[in-house]
Design an enzyme around this catalytic site. Structure first.
Site, PDB file in Angstrom:
ATOM      1  N   ASN A  98       0.802  -1.223   0.000  1.00 24.31           N
ATOM      2  CA  ASN A  98       0.000   0.000   0.000  1.00 24.31           C
ATOM      3  C   ASN A  98       0.836   1.275   0.000  1.00 24.31           C
ATOM      4  O   ASN A  98       0.463   2.253   0.623  1.00 24.31           O
ATOM      5  CB  ASN A  98      -0.943   0.003   1.210  1.00 24.31           C
ATOM      6  N   SER A 118      -6.174   1.475  -7.393  1.00 23.03           N
ATOM      7  CA  SER A 118      -7.082   2.612  -7.252  1.00 23.03           C
ATOM      8  C   SER A 118      -8.193   2.462  -8.285  1.00 23.03           C
ATOM      9  O   SER A 118      -7.986   1.850  -9.345  1.00 23.03           O
ATOM     10  CB  SER A 118      -6.321   3.914  -7.507  1.00 23.03           C
ATOM     11  N   TYR A 151       0.036   8.972 -11.907  1.00 24.86           N
ATOM     12  CA  TYR A 151      -0.565   8.221 -10.806  1.00 24.86           C
ATOM     13  C   TYR A 151      -1.527   7.176 -11.369  1.00 24.86           C
ATOM     14  O   TYR A 151      -1.478   6.003 -10.991  1.00 24.86           O
ATOM     15  CB  TYR A 151      -1.308   9.172  -9.856  1.00 24.86           C
ATOM     16  N   ALA A 158      -1.614   5.872 -14.345  1.00 21.97           N
ATOM     17  CA  ALA A 158      -0.854   4.847 -15.074  1.00 21.97           C
ATOM     18  C   ALA A 158      -0.233   3.840 -14.113  1.00 21.97           C
ATOM     19  O   ALA A 158      -0.266   2.626 -14.352  1.00 21.97           O
ATOM     20  CB  ALA A 158       0.224   5.503 -15.929  1.00 21.97           C
ATOM     21  N   SER A 159       0.332   4.332 -13.012  1.00 27.71           N
ATOM     22  CA  SER A 159       0.962   3.424 -12.046  1.00 27.71           C
ATOM     23  C   SER A 159      -0.082   2.494 -11.425  1.00 27.71           C
ATOM     24  O   SER A 159       0.171   1.297 -11.241  1.00 27.71           O
ATOM     25  CB  SER A 159       1.701   4.211 -10.962  1.00 27.71           C
ATOM     26  N   LYS A 160      -1.263   3.016 -11.125  1.00 25.65           N
ATOM     27  CA  LYS A 160      -2.297   2.203 -10.499  1.00 25.65           C
ATOM     28  C   LYS A 160      -2.931   1.232 -11.504  1.00 25.65           C
ATOM     29  O   LYS A 160      -3.337   0.131 -11.135  1.00 25.65           O
ATOM     30  CB  LYS A 160      -3.350   3.094  -9.841  1.00 25.65           C
TER      31      LYS A 160
END
Length: 194
Positions: A26, A80, A93, A95-97
């Site tokens: 997390n 997310s 953000y 893209a990472s999630k």
């Protein structure tokens, strides 16, 4: 979290000394695009990806060998709802999630026959200092206690995806299957553009 090699080494050491039954991955940071900027800077993007993606995958890599050896364990990867449809205000953000969502889903299929459960947690807006800094709308904001309860229940039932709040989860999924012009219009209307 930004030193993946050190993180893997530390987690492997802990895993060899203790039986880790559940790992909740997390870590997360976010940056919003400032007014007048066309895109996130390379340096800002690397920070977000180093923590959100590299750090998360390194965490899994650190605990996985011992879980495989024991043939047991559970890994919860926190993504997310932004993984379903990228918000123009936080592209890196999102893209990472999105990468974590797909990674977690793939790992679930890979590791289930080995006795290891993998769950992807897809929260919406939870009242935290990070969400307090979010410059756009925060629909259906929930408390950290409510989020923890929903995650715990999902993990206890070994749900593949633990997405909440339900209404927002359905809305974000729906965004991902609508024609792009309609989805983008809805995002603009909801206040997620700069």
């Amino acid at each position: 979290m930004r030193d993946a090699a050190a993180g893997i080494e530390a987690l492997r050491k802990v895993s060899s000394q203790y039986s880790i039954d559940l790992v909740i991955v997390n870590a997360g940071v976010s940056r919003a695009i400032g007014k007048g900027l066309e895109a996130e800077s390379w340096d800002a993007a690397r920070v977000v990806l180093a923590v959100n993606l590299d750090g998360a995958i390194a965490t899994v890599a650190g605990v996985l060998p011992e879980m495989r050896r024991r043939g047991a364990g559970q890994i919860a990867i926190v993504s997310s709802l932004a993984a379903y449809f990228g918000l123009p205000i936080t592209p890196i953000y999102c893209a990472s999630k999105a990468a974590l969502k797909v990674y977690g889903e793939a790992m679930r299929g890979l590791l289930a026959p080995q006795g290891i459960a993998v769950n992807v947690v897809l929260p919406g807006f939870v009242r935290t200092p990070m969400s307090d800094r979010f410059p756009g709308a925060r629909p259906l904001l929930i408390s950290p206690e409510r989020a923890a309860t929903l995650i715990r229940r999902g993990l206890e039932h070994n749900r593949a995806r633990i997405a909440f709040p339900r209404t927002l989860a359905w809305a974000m999924w729906f965004q991902s299957v609508l024609p792009a012009p309609l989805s983008q219009w809805m995002v603009r209307t909801a206040g997620f553009n700069r």
